[in-house]
Write a protein that holds these residues in place. Sequence first.
Motif, PDB file in Angstrom:
ATOM      1  N   ASP A  41      47.259  47.545  33.161  1.00 55.05           N
ATOM      2  CA  ASP A  41      46.544  48.008  34.344  1.00 55.05           C
ATOM      3  C   ASP A  41      47.321  47.712  35.618  1.00 55.05           C
ATOM      4  O   ASP A  41      47.026  48.256  36.684  1.00 55.05           O
ATOM      5  N   LEU A  42      48.329  46.850  35.515  1.00 58.44           N
ATOM      6  CA  LEU A  42      49.156  46.517  36.673  1.00 58.44           C
ATOM      7  C   LEU A  42      50.468  47.287  36.669  1.00 58.44           C
ATOM      8  O   LEU A  42      51.373  46.965  37.433  1.00 58.44           O
ATOM      9  N   LYS A  43      50.571  48.309  35.834  1.00 60.40           N
ATOM     10  CA  LYS A  43      51.794  49.109  35.803  1.00 60.40           C
ATOM     11  C   LYS A  43      52.081  49.699  37.177  1.00 60.40           C
ATOM     12  O   LYS A  43      51.192  50.225  37.846  1.00 60.40           O
ATOM     13  N   ASN A  44      53.328  49.573  37.598  1.00 63.41           N
ATOM     14  CA  ASN A  44      53.787  50.102  38.886  1.00 63.41           C
ATOM     15  C   ASN A  44      53.004  49.544  40.073  1.00 63.41           C
ATOM     16  O   ASN A  44      52.778  50.231  41.072  1.00 63.41           O
ATOM     17  N   MET A  45      52.576  48.282  39.956  1.00 66.63           N
ATOM     18  CA  MET A  45      51.906  47.668  41.104  1.00 66.63           C
ATOM     19  C   MET A  45      52.863  47.537  42.289  1.00 66.63           C
ATOM     20  O   MET A  45      52.425  47.417  43.437  1.00 66.63           O
ATOM     21  N   PHE A  46      54.157  47.573  41.991  1.00 66.62           N
ATOM     22  CA  PHE A  46      55.165  47.631  43.050  1.00 66.62           C
ATOM     23  C   PHE A  46      55.804  49.008  43.010  1.00 66.62           C
ATOM     24  O   PHE A  46      56.606  49.321  42.135  1.00 66.62           O
ATOM     25  N   SER A  47      55.410  49.843  43.959  1.00 60.17           N
ATOM     26  CA  SER A  47      55.929  51.197  44.056  1.00 60.17           C
ATOM     27  C   SER A  47      56.382  51.451  45.492  1.00 60.17           C
ATOM     28  O   SER A  47      56.559  50.508  46.270  1.00 60.17           O
ATOM     29  N   PHE A 105      55.647  46.181  35.777  1.00 61.34           N
ATOM     30  CA  PHE A 105      55.012  45.967  37.076  1.00 61.34           C
ATOM     31  C   PHE A 105      55.709  46.767  38.185  1.00 61.34           C
ATOM     32  O   PHE A 105      55.150  46.955  39.263  1.00 61.34           O
ATOM     33  N   CYS A 153      52.783  37.343  37.615  1.00 58.53           N
ATOM     34  CA  CYS A 153      51.520  37.759  36.995  1.00 58.53           C
ATOM     35  C   CYS A 153      51.644  37.729  35.479  1.00 58.53           C
ATOM     36  O   CYS A 153      52.712  37.944  34.913  1.00 58.53           O
ATOM     37  N   GLN A 207      54.385  49.776  48.377  1.00 60.34           N
ATOM     38  CA  GLN A 207      54.499  48.316  48.453  1.00 60.34           C
ATOM     39  C   GLN A 207      55.855  47.891  49.033  1.00 60.34           C
ATOM     40  O   GLN A 207      55.926  46.986  49.860  1.00 60.34           O
ATOM     41  N   PHE A 257      46.982  40.735  48.951  1.00 64.50           N
ATOM     42  CA  PHE A 257      48.252  41.264  48.468  1.00 64.50           C
ATOM     43  C   PHE A 257      49.064  41.943  49.570  1.00 64.50           C
ATOM     44  O   PHE A 257      50.256  41.672  49.755  1.00 64.50           O
ATOM     45  N   GLU A 258      48.434  42.820  50.342  1.00 64.89           N
ATOM     46  CA  GLU A 258      49.157  43.543  51.391  1.00 64.89           C
ATOM     47  C   GLU A 258      49.678  42.594  52.468  1.00 64.89           C
ATOM     48  O   GLU A 258      50.793  42.774  52.981  1.00 64.89           O
TER      49      GLU A 258
END
Length: 349
Positions: free
Chosen positions: A242-248, A269, A237, A251, A223-224
Amino acid sequence: MMMKGYMMKHLKALVTAEIFIGDLQRAYPEIDFEFCGYGHNFKMLTPEELKRKCRNVDIIISEFDTIDESVMRTAQKLKLIICCRAGVKTVIDLDAAKRNGIMVCNNVGRNANAVSDFTIGLILDLTRNISMTNRMIQEEILTTTKQTMPREYQDSLWGLEKESPYIAFRGRGLRNMTLGLVGFGCAGRLVAEKAGWFGMKIIVSDPYVDRTTVPKTVEVVEFEELLQRADIVSVHCAGGKDLKNMFSKEQFRLMKKDAYFINAARGYFVDESALIDALNNGDICGAALDVVNEEPMRPDNPLLEAKNLVITPHIAGSSSDTLRCGTDMVIEALESYLKGERPKHCIIG
């Protein structure tokens, strides 16, 4: 499971999903279909209406109706639910279906073609400043020529000076740009295929992907690494909360300053405050969202003040071929079920 040879004339089906009615009736004239609710008039049945309608049905073909334990207890003959969407957990009590011996099928991938087309459209919009300049023209920001063109340039009515649209909004060609796909399911795979036609390089991050099914033209990365390498990051996705705020904030800071971000998957997300900061501070070049955390948006939503942001009202999956594909998938599921076979997209039963 239904037994082979069961006479279809004994079956009753309640259809509340938006579907091509004629196709379904022609495929199974022996089934007694009742079409009502959302698919009939775009109005949801109340819980009481739903219970009354499904009391004597064998099959329910739904889309947005909540089918819980109380509905299943009322529909004592019910043996099959076909839900015309991918994620069904929010509308169907799967544990109750299992307890009551009810088969549940979904329509995973029915809108994948629509979403992939829309994503390509957003990519072109962002990289070529299409909706931005359209808005500037409609707001009369770009409607006055600043200088008279030399005679030989009379066909360039918008100007050729440094501040002219021709220079100021020069876009980027897609050839050789790197597209990073977060999620490589049905929609992601079609985006990769279509982006390849433009000559884009495709990298993918998906912890669940079967690498043996990934085309040789697609590179699977962490991912990184995807965030650091991609010129465009597009989210596809299916995941849960569980993927809440995977882009913060972290990121967006990993991304290139001239990179674009696209989300046509789930609003949660994205940490929207972090995205606004990234856009306004120049940490990324632009973004497009088809989904947001609060829908419909309030007129005072801070996203509306963000720089270089395109927002559409959750329409990526809505096209005529979504309806076509959904109808075909319902017909295929019914065909397998009536033969006594397990339908392809069966998730319970």
